[in-house]
Design an enzyme around this catalytic site. Structure first.
Site, PDB file in Angstrom:
ATOM      1  N   ASP A   1       0.810  -1.226   0.000  1.00 44.89           N
ATOM      2  CA  ASP A   1       0.000   0.000   0.000  1.00 44.89           C
ATOM      3  C   ASP A   1       0.843   1.277   0.000  1.00 44.89           C
ATOM      4  O   ASP A   1       0.434   2.315   0.535  1.00 44.89           O
ATOM      5  CB  ASP A   1      -0.954   0.027   1.213  1.00 44.89           C
TER       6      ASP A   1
ATOM      7  N   LYS B   1       1.801   2.186  -5.074  1.00 51.71           N
ATOM      8  CA  LYS B   1       2.359   1.639  -6.321  1.00 51.71           C
ATOM      9  C   LYS B   1       1.440   1.919  -7.502  1.00 51.71           C
ATOM     10  O   LYS B   1       1.895   2.254  -8.596  1.00 51.71           O
ATOM     11  CB  LYS B   1       2.577   0.121  -6.185  1.00 51.71           C
TER      12      LYS B   1
ATOM     13  N   GLY C   1      -4.568  -4.298  -3.790  1.00 51.43           N
ATOM     14  CA  GLY C   1      -5.552  -3.265  -4.112  1.00 51.43           C
ATOM     15  C   GLY C   1      -4.755  -2.037  -4.507  1.00 51.43           C
ATOM     16  O   GLY C   1      -4.154  -1.400  -3.652  1.00 51.43           O
ATOM     17  N   HIS C   2      -4.687  -1.754  -5.786  1.00 51.06           N
ATOM     18  CA  HIS C   2      -3.870  -0.634  -6.291  1.00 51.06           C
ATOM     19  C   HIS C   2      -4.800   0.479  -6.768  1.00 51.06           C
ATOM     20  O   HIS C   2      -5.599   0.279  -7.682  1.00 51.06           O
ATOM     21  CB  HIS C   2      -2.958  -1.099  -7.439  1.00 51.06           C
TER      22      HIS C   2
ATOM     23  N   GLN D   1       2.034  -6.003  -3.208  1.00 51.96           N
ATOM     24  CA  GLN D   1       2.509  -6.100  -1.824  1.00 51.96           C
ATOM     25  C   GLN D   1       3.816  -5.305  -1.660  1.00 51.96           C
ATOM     26  O   GLN D   1       3.982  -4.302  -2.325  1.00 51.96           O
ATOM     27  CB  GLN D   1       2.681  -7.581  -1.400  1.00 51.96           C
TER      28      GLN D   1
HETATM   29  P1  GDP Z   1      -0.802   0.375  -3.542  1.00 51.23           P
HETATM   30  O1  GDP Z   1      -1.403  -0.916  -3.085  1.00 51.23           O
HETATM   31  O2  GDP Z   1       0.678   0.429  -3.283  1.00 51.23           O
HETATM   32  O3  GDP Z   1      -1.130   0.713  -4.962  1.00 51.23           O
HETATM   33  O4  GDP Z   1      -1.450   1.514  -2.625  1.00 51.23           O
HETATM   34  P2  GDP Z   1      -3.016   1.639  -2.254  1.00 51.23           P
HETATM   35  O5  GDP Z   1      -3.758   2.089  -3.449  1.00 51.23           O
HETATM   36  O6  GDP Z   1      -3.494   0.423  -1.563  1.00 51.23           O
HETATM   37  O7  GDP Z   1      -2.960   2.757  -1.129  1.00 51.23           O
HETATM   38  C1  GDP Z   1      -2.470   4.023  -1.374  1.00 51.23           C
HETATM   39  C2  GDP Z   1      -3.564   5.044  -1.019  1.00 51.23           C
HETATM   40  O8  GDP Z   1      -2.991   6.322  -0.896  1.00 51.23           O
HETATM   41  C3  GDP Z   1      -4.629   5.163  -2.084  1.00 51.23           C
HETATM   42  O9  GDP Z   1      -5.841   5.481  -1.467  1.00 51.23           O
HETATM   43  C4  GDP Z   1      -4.135   6.337  -2.933  1.00 51.23           C
HETATM   44  O10 GDP Z   1      -5.197   7.032  -3.583  1.00 51.23           O
HETATM   45  C5  GDP Z   1      -3.505   7.209  -1.887  1.00 51.23           C
HETATM   46  N1  GDP Z   1      -2.348   7.991  -2.341  1.00 51.23           N
HETATM   47  C6  GDP Z   1      -1.377   7.658  -3.220  1.00 51.23           C
HETATM   48  N2  GDP Z   1      -0.432   8.608  -3.273  1.00 51.23           N
HETATM   49  C7  GDP Z   1      -0.811   9.571  -2.402  1.00 51.23           C
HETATM   50  C8  GDP Z   1      -0.245  10.817  -1.991  1.00 51.23           C
HETATM   51  O11 GDP Z   1       0.841  11.215  -2.410  1.00 51.23           O
HETATM   52  N3  GDP Z   1      -0.927  11.522  -1.050  1.00 51.23           N
HETATM   53  C9  GDP Z   1      -2.099  11.099  -0.521  1.00 51.23           C
HETATM   54  N4  GDP Z   1      -2.695  11.863   0.373  1.00 51.23           N
HETATM   55  N5  GDP Z   1      -2.672   9.962  -0.896  1.00 51.23           N
HETATM   56  C10 GDP Z   1      -2.030   9.191  -1.813  1.00 51.23           C
HETATM   57  P1  IMO Z   2      -0.902  -4.163  -2.245  1.00 49.62           P
HETATM   58  O1  IMO Z   2      -0.455  -4.762  -3.550  1.00 49.62           O
HETATM   59  C1  IMO Z   2      -0.937  -4.471   2.104  1.00 49.62           C
HETATM   60  C2  IMO Z   2      -0.972  -8.509   3.798  1.00 49.62           C
HETATM   61  C3  IMO Z   2      -2.207  -8.943   4.553  1.00 49.62           C
HETATM   62  C4  IMO Z   2      -1.574  -9.871   5.574  1.00 49.62           C
HETATM   63  C5  IMO Z   2      -0.483 -10.564   4.772  1.00 49.62           C
HETATM   64  C6  IMO Z   2      -0.875 -11.920   4.208  1.00 49.62           C
HETATM   65  O2  IMO Z   2      -2.205  -3.456  -2.322  1.00 49.62           O
HETATM   66  O3  IMO Z   2       0.192  -3.376  -1.619  1.00 49.62           O
HETATM   67  P2  IMO Z   2      -2.441 -12.669   2.172  1.00 49.62           P
HETATM   68  O4  IMO Z   2      -3.895 -12.426   1.922  1.00 49.62           O
HETATM   69  O5  IMO Z   2      -1.548 -12.163   1.097  1.00 49.62           O
HETATM   70  O6  IMO Z   2      -2.136 -14.089   2.541  1.00 49.62           O
HETATM   71  O7  IMO Z   2      -2.123 -11.797   3.520  1.00 49.62           O
HETATM   72  O8  IMO Z   2      -0.172  -9.683   3.705  1.00 49.62           O
HETATM   73  N1  IMO Z   2      -1.214  -8.032   2.403  1.00 49.62           N
HETATM   74  C7  IMO Z   2      -1.153  -6.750   2.054  1.00 49.62           C
HETATM   75  N2  IMO Z   2      -0.961  -5.638   2.782  1.00 49.62           N
HETATM   76  N3  IMO Z   2      -1.047  -4.393   0.760  1.00 49.62           N
HETATM   77  C8  IMO Z   2      -1.214  -5.496   0.008  1.00 49.62           C
HETATM   78  O9  IMO Z   2      -1.212  -5.465  -1.338  1.00 49.62           O
HETATM   79  C9  IMO Z   2      -1.317  -6.737   0.652  1.00 49.62           C
HETATM   80  N4  IMO Z   2      -1.501  -8.011   0.230  1.00 49.62           N
HETATM   81  C10 IMO Z   2      -1.424  -8.785   1.309  1.00 49.62           C
HETATM   82  O10 IMO Z   2      -2.841  -7.843   5.155  1.00 49.62           O
HETATM   83  O11 IMO Z   2      -0.948  -9.122   6.580  1.00 49.62           O
HETATM   84 MG    MG Z   3      -2.918  -1.598  -1.832  1.00 48.93          MG
END
Ligand code: GDP
Ligand code: IMO
Ligand code: MG
Length: 421
Positions: free
Chosen positions: A12, A15, A39-40, A222
């Site tokens: 998270d 990415k 979840g991207h 991840q």
């Molecule tokens: P990922 O799994 O690495 O793609 O990240 P996620 O999408 O799960 O979580 C990142 C969250 O932060 C999302 O809700 C994005 O919309 C938000 N986000 C990304 N970059 C920024 C930033 O620079 N500032 C803020 N405030 N939010 C951001």
């Molecule tokens: P993105 O790609 C954050 C975490 C789960 C748990 C551990 C194992 O959005 O960054 P799993 O279901 O993979 O067996 O869970 O890994 N986890 C993540 N945490 N971002 C993710 O993906 C994750 N995918 C798995 O919360 O701790």
């Molecule tokens: Mg994510």
């Protein structure tokens, strides 16, 4: 410059946003590991998109998007994802391909994932419940079902029958009702019919594209600390989000990769259980969670929040050979009076700068901090020179300590809220 986007922390990191920002310079975007646990998020003027399987480049109509062999695909969730995107006018034909070696997540993987977590009680991993671990277990036990069988109905049935026999024995010991093979086959046959047109031998396809000189963007899911080998095992996922996973999970040789971009949040978050030395459990953590809207993109769970940990960042640079860093969510720190970055740990009177394999011991490590001044506002800034001097100082401190350049700084969730240095 074929480029790999990798998470440097516990996932998270943002990415999705960085992939979306870089995608215009590439022809192909490939996911190589993980599955619907990811979840991207990408935010454009058309709205918010959360990708679980599909590469975050799909929003650009001219990009080819690939689900690599290293992934595990839940067909039900994938079809929902495709339908949602189709409703928004996104076309998949001739530009979306799924590796025939990709493993298929079955309903029993999800129930076993949840069942094992229940058995573990307060030692549970806190998985996403998406069946990821059990699906990879079947892959390595060599009983998994690969996407190739979605084009071969008879063998799909045989595989389901064989596996269900084994699963029903386990279900019996858990006191669960047996699975009906016909029901499962019927639903998977209907998924197979819809997904089959996209299934290809992407190993040859990717190598052909590479030889044609097309530019490739690898999208890691991840993060480094969730890697099954290098992360906080057993509190990890079951795949390799680190650099090696990109080759195993795509069928491309290592020389195809020219650049590794590590994505790092300006602080740290983690979902699920396991050690997190810089966690801020009280009010300070709540402020980060609220400012950063730190709730899971996949499960909606509240993310644990804490200070930036440069021991982890250094480790991620080491393992992945990070060439440059994309620092995200800098704006979330806006308005904080001071910031602490962890530069080592204290354990039984010793100073430690390595990540231990003994995860329980890691739980007892106490962070050693360097304190830096805070700043007023960075939200939405798009030029480096416009950043407050304390924010520049924060960035430069990280660069000096890691010996890696920060080439991108994200200052908000929207597409345009980014600094390219
Ligand atoms: P990922 O799994 O690495 O793609 O990240 P996620 O999408 O799960 O979580 C990142 C969250 O932060 C999302 O809700 C994005 O919309 C938000 N986000 C990304 N970059 C920024 C930033 O620079 N500032 C803020 N405030 N939010 C951001
Ligand atoms: P993105 O790609 C954050 C975490 C789960 C748990 C551990 C194992 O959005 O960054 P799993 O279901 O993979 O067996 O869970 O890994 N986890 C993540 N945490 N971002 C993710 O993906 C994750 N995918 C798995 O919360 O701790
Ligand atoms: Mg994510």
């Amino acid at each position: 410059m074929n480029t790999l986007i990798i998470g440097m922390q516990w996932g998270d990191e943002g990415k999705g946003k960085i992939v979306d920002a870089l995608a215009p310079s590439f022809d192909i975007i490939i996911r190589y590991q993980g599955g619907a646990n990811a979840g991207h998020t990408v935010i454009t003027d058309k709205g918010k998109f959360i990708f679980h399987h599909i590469p975050s480049g799909i929003l650009y109509p001219d990009k080819i998007c690939i689900i690599g062999n290293g992934m595990v695909v839940d067909p039900e969730i994938l079809l929902q994802e495709m339908d949602t995107l189709r409703e928004m006018g996104i076309e998949f034909k001739k530009r979306f391909f799924i590796s025939d070696r990709t493993h298929i997540v079955m309903p029993y993987h999800k129930s076993m994932d949840k069942g094992r977590e229940n058995l573990l009680g307060n030692r549970k991993i806190g998985t996403t419940g998406r069946g990821i671990g059990p699906c990879y277990v079947d892959k390595y036990a060599r009983i998994g079902i690969r996407a190739a069988y979605f084009k071969d109905e008879n063998r799909l049935r045989e595989k389901i029958e064989d596996n269900v026999k084994g699963v029903n024995r386990i279900y019996k010991t858990y006191g669960l009702p047996p699975i009906d093979v016909e029901d499962m086959f019927d639903s998977y046959r209907s998924y197979a019919l819809k997904i089959a047109p996209y299934i290809h031998n992407t190993t040859y396809l990717m190598n052909f594209y590479y030889q044609q000189g097309l530019n490739i963007l690898f999208e890691g899911a991840q993060g480094t600390m969730l890697d099954v080998d290098f992360g906080t095992y057993p509190y990890t996922t079951s795949s390799h989000p680190t650099v090696g996973g990109a080759f195993i999970g795509s069928g491309l040789p290592h020389k195809t990769l020219h650049r590794v971009v590590g994505v790092m949040k300006a602080y740290t978050t983690r979902v699920g259980n396991g050690p997190f030395p810089t966690e801020l459990a009280g009010e300070e953590g709540n402020i980060l969670r609220e400012n950063g809207k730190e709730f899971g993109s996949t499960t909606g769970r509240a993310r644990r929040c804490g200070n930036l940990d440069l021991v982890i960042a250094k480790y991620a640079c080491l393992i992945n050979g990070v060439d440059e860093i994309a620092l995200t969510k800098l704006d979330v720190l806006d308005g904080l009076p001071q910031l602490k970055v962890c530069i080592g740990y204290e354990y039984k009177g010793e100073i430690i700068t390595e990540i231990p394999a003994n995860t329980e011991m890691y739980d007892e490590y106490k962070p050693i901090y360097k304190t830096l001044p805070g700043w007023d506002k960075t939200r939405g800034i798009t030029k480096y020179e416009d950043l407050p001097s304390a924010a520049k100082r924060y960035i430069e401190e990280i660069e000096e300590r890691l010996g890696v350049r920060i080439s991108m700084i994200s200052t908000g969730p929207k597409r345009e809220e980014i600094i390219f240095r």
